[in-house]
Design a protein around this motif. Structure first.
Motif, PDB file in Angstrom:
ATOM      1  N   LEU A  80     131.865 -30.011  97.374  1.00 60.41           N
ATOM      2  CA  LEU A  80     131.328 -31.365  97.538  1.00 60.41           C
ATOM      3  C   LEU A  80     132.262 -32.266  98.341  1.00 60.41           C
ATOM      4  CD1 LEU A  80     129.883 -32.002  93.938  1.00 60.41           C
ATOM      5  CD2 LEU A  80     128.624 -31.359  96.000  1.00 60.41           C
ATOM      6  N   SER A 121     125.590 -33.076 102.516  1.00 55.41           N
ATOM      7  CA  SER A 121     126.359 -34.325 102.559  1.00 55.41           C
ATOM      8  C   SER A 121     125.748 -35.260 103.601  1.00 55.41           C
ATOM      9  CB  SER A 121     127.830 -34.056 102.916  1.00 55.41           C
ATOM     10  OG  SER A 121     128.459 -33.236 101.957  1.00 55.41           O
ATOM     11  N   ALA A 139     122.477 -41.437  98.216  1.00 54.67           N
ATOM     12  CA  ALA A 139     122.389 -40.478  97.110  1.00 54.67           C
ATOM     13  C   ALA A 139     120.924 -40.208  96.752  1.00 54.67           C
ATOM     14  CB  ALA A 139     123.145 -41.011  95.889  1.00 54.67           C
ATOM     15  N   ARG A 142     119.400 -37.925  99.347  1.00 54.93           N
ATOM     16  CA  ARG A 142     119.797 -36.523  99.177  1.00 54.93           C
ATOM     17  C   ARG A 142     119.101 -35.889  97.979  1.00 54.93           C
ATOM     18  NH1 ARG A 142     124.795 -38.942  99.719  1.00 54.93           N
ATOM     19  NH2 ARG A 142     125.189 -38.573  97.495  1.00 54.93           N
ATOM     20  N   ASP A 143     119.286 -36.524  96.806  1.00 53.02           N
ATOM     21  CA  ASP A 143     118.885 -35.880  95.559  1.00 53.02           C
ATOM     22  C   ASP A 143     117.377 -35.871  95.345  1.00 53.02           C
ATOM     23  OD1 ASP A 143     121.562 -35.495  95.066  1.00 53.02           O
ATOM     24  OD2 ASP A 143     121.771 -37.336  93.871  1.00 53.02           O
ATOM     25  N   VAL A 147     117.009 -32.542  98.647  1.00 58.41           N
ATOM     26  CA  VAL A 147     117.405 -31.383  97.823  1.00 58.41           C
ATOM     27  C   VAL A 147     116.213 -30.617  97.267  1.00 58.41           C
ATOM     28  CG1 VAL A 147     118.530 -30.737  95.653  1.00 58.41           C
ATOM     29  CG2 VAL A 147     119.720 -32.222  97.284  1.00 58.41           C
ATOM     30  N   SER A 557     127.838 -36.226  98.593  1.00 53.48           N
ATOM     31  CA  SER A 557     127.424 -34.833  98.709  1.00 53.48           C
ATOM     32  C   SER A 557     126.584 -34.441  97.508  1.00 53.48           C
ATOM     33  CB  SER A 557     128.654 -33.918  98.796  1.00 53.48           C
ATOM     34  OG  SER A 557     129.462 -34.249  99.904  1.00 53.48           O
ATOM     35  N   SER A 558     125.744 -33.444  97.717  1.00 54.36           N
ATOM     36  CA  SER A 558     124.912 -32.901  96.637  1.00 54.36           C
ATOM     37  C   SER A 558     124.826 -31.393  96.800  1.00 54.36           C
ATOM     38  CB  SER A 558     123.492 -33.492  96.687  1.00 54.36           C
ATOM     39  OG  SER A 558     123.519 -34.910  96.612  1.00 54.36           O
ATOM     40  N   PHE A 560     122.897 -27.651  96.018  1.00 49.44           N
ATOM     41  CA  PHE A 560     121.522 -27.158  95.840  1.00 49.44           C
ATOM     42  C   PHE A 560     121.550 -25.638  95.724  1.00 49.44           C
ATOM     43  CE2 PHE A 560     122.345 -27.441 100.371  1.00 49.44           C
ATOM     44  CZ  PHE A 560     121.877 -26.253 100.875  1.00 49.44           C
TER      45      PHE A 560
END
Length: 560
Positions: A80, A121, A139, A142-143, A147, A557-558, A560
């Motif tokens: 991350l 990211s 965030a 991303r999430d 993702v 960052s995330s 997956f």
């Protein structure tokens, strides 16, 4: 994407440099191509998806100027934190976003070897983050948006959905606001800082030229002057040569009083060594004996006489300035500096009192520098780089103003002429001291005798004109010279006994009541007089993109 073409060469140059090594994120970035924003080194996007992403990014840039870079790679080493650092590095290396606006966003996907799992990211430049997508909104992007598609093995759909969200956030109002504030920042930072510097330093120069610059007087090292002007005394000479009554003026007053037989120093070389919390040591502590005026002596008058009376009052009934009393000498003699300057003004050598004018100039400069420091702090905290530049300009301008402030002692034409005469005095005395083997020889020199007809007066004038080291050297030569030793021992040839040492007559060395060595550092002791009165210290004591950057930006960052 057409506006990126003009910066392609910059990106190519960056790519060449990066090709020679690794970037901070640990992977070399390829040279970005003109008109291209999507780089699929992982090979997970189909051509139609890439084209659709490019079209959305082009449309975004066309209406707002903001830029988005998408990079997909296979790099099992990323976690991350390192993937986020790589995203920031990519944004800075390629210059994603417009220079000065920092309105760029990088989306970096680093897959594991299976091209199924990995790290996502995002990193936005400071302008993009403030105007369009905050760290929290990134965030969510991303999430919630990307993702789920990555987990469903459909990265293309996730990135297209992300571009739809980004397009919705990059509104005309947000773009207009970003453009306005960044333009204000640029105006404040470039012409604004330059204007502040010019006004600050320029006004200081103008004021100095009008109220501080001395009239021009021709001076040359070849010019030697033997006699002082009327009404000139050694302490007044220090005021005229230095432009104010400073520490050397007080040192000269003390030496003049000592040479006239009114003072005698003891343990002078320890004046700068004794600490505030040392135990009292009457035998070794520095002190000054206050003597009664000798009968028929040629006593100082004016400011020096006033200084003597103040020292007598400070010494009390025992007529001695002990260690504690010495620390109060500066306060006691402080008004004498004003008296000396007033006398110089009365004699027509200065247009006004120098110290108040100098103090005002220095205070103004320091005030500007303090305001500049405040502006720098605010510039970093807002953040606003233009304000930071203005602060730096104010600091520089303040230092220039303070520098000119130190030169605000405006001499009159007559004062400037006499100052040139004093420079000639100094050369005359300096040349004589350099060649003499005794102070008696100095005083007997025809050119020096006019203003210093005794060794004591020669010492006083030497100190007044900043030649105390040269005076000390002559005294040391007199004591060390074998040809003068018998004369000194038999006839008591000149030695400034008021310094506190005496000729021992043994071993050919100078005895000392206050020095560990046989030959005292006489020049150093004369210089030490300047420390008398000061309380001692305690003993404890890119191409392809618009040149934007990530400074002040942010992301996350995330997995997956």
């Amino acid at each position: 994407m057409s506006r990126r073409i003009g910066l392609a060469l910059l990106g190519s140059f960056a790519g060449i440099l990066l090709g020679a090594g690794l970037v901070a994120g640990g992977a070399p970035w390829p040279t970005p191509y003109p008109d291209r924003s999507v780089y699929d080194d992982a090979g997970v996007l189909d051509p139609a998806t890439e084209a659709a992403l490019e079209a959305r990014i082009d449309a975004l840039e066309s209406r707002s100027g903001a830029e988005v870079g998408i990079y997909l790679q296979v790099d099992p080493s990323k976690d991350l934190d390192t993937n986020l650092a790589a995203a920031e590095d990519l944004l800075n290396t390629w210059g994603v976003g417009r220079a000065g606006y920092d309105d760029g966003l990088v989306i970096l996907i680093s897959y594991q070897s299976d091209r199924v799992h990995g790290i996502l990211s995002t990193y936005a430049g400071s302008g993009f983050k403030v105007a369009y997508l905050s760290t929290e909104e990134q965030a969510h992007l991303r999430d919630v948006v990307i993702v789920p598609y990555l987990q469903a093995h459909d990265p293309g759909a996730g990135l297209l959905a992300a571009m739809d969200v980004i397009n919705a956030e990059v509104t005309a109002d947000a773009t207009s606001s970003l453009n306005f504030y960044r333009q204000v920042n640029a105006v404040v930072g470039i012409p604004g800082a330059a204007l502040v510097l010019v006004l600050s330093a320029g006004s200081a120069f103008v004021v100095w030229r009008r109220r501080g610059d001395d009239p021009s007087v021709l001076d040359s090292p070849s010019v030697l002057m033997a006699g002082p002007p009327a009404d000139m005394t050694p302490p007044l000479a220090t005021v005229l040569t230095e432009g104010r009554a400073g520490d050397n003026a007080m040192r000269t007053v003390l030496v003049e009083l000592a040479g006239a037989g009114l003072l005698r120093f003891r343990n002078l070389d320890r004046a700068g060594e004794v600490k505030r919390d040392d135990d009292p040591d009457p035998l070794n502590d520095p002190s000054i004996d206050l003597l009664d005026p000798p009968l028929g002596g040629d006593l100082p008058t004016g400011p020096s006489e006033e200084a003597y009376q103040k020292l007598v009052s400070l010494g009390g009934s025992d007529h001695t300035l002990s260690r504690e009393s010495l620390w109060r000498v500066n306060d006691a003699l402080g008004p004498i500096k004003r008296v000396l300057e007033s006398e110089a003004v009365r004699l027509g050598w200065f247009t006004r009192l120098p110290t108040p004018a100098i103090t005002r100039g220095i205070a103004l400069g320091m005030g500007e520098a303090v305001l500049g420091g405040v502006a720098v702090i605010l510039g970093f905290n807002i953040p606003m780089s233009g304000l930071t530049l203005v602060g730096v300009a104010l600091i520089v301008g303040g230092l220039v103003t303070a520098g000119f402030g130190t030169q605000m002692s405006k001499r009159t034409p007559n004062g400037a002429y006499i100052d040139a005469m004093l420079k000639a005095f100094r050369r005359t005395l300096g040349k004589t001291l350099a060649q003499a083997r005794s102070m008696s020889e100095v005083a007997n020199d025809p050119t020096v005798h006019v203003f210093a007809d005794t060794p004591d007066k020669a010492v006083v004038w030497g100190v007044a004109l900043g030649l105390h080291e040269e005076v000390g050297a002559v005294l040391a030569r007199e004591l060390a010279d074998p040809q003068t030793r018998e004369v000194v021992q038999s006839s008591g040839a000149y030695y400034p006994v008021w310094l506190g040492s005496s000729w021992s007559g043994s071993g050919g060395d100078a005895g000392s009541l206050f020095s560990n060595s046989g030959m005292p550092d006489l020049g150093g002791m004369l210089g030490t007089l300047g420390s008398i009165g000061s309380a001692p210290a305690s003993s404890s004591g890119g191409g392809g993109f618009g040149g934007g950057g990530g400074g002040g930006g942010g992301g996350g960052s995330s997995g997956f």
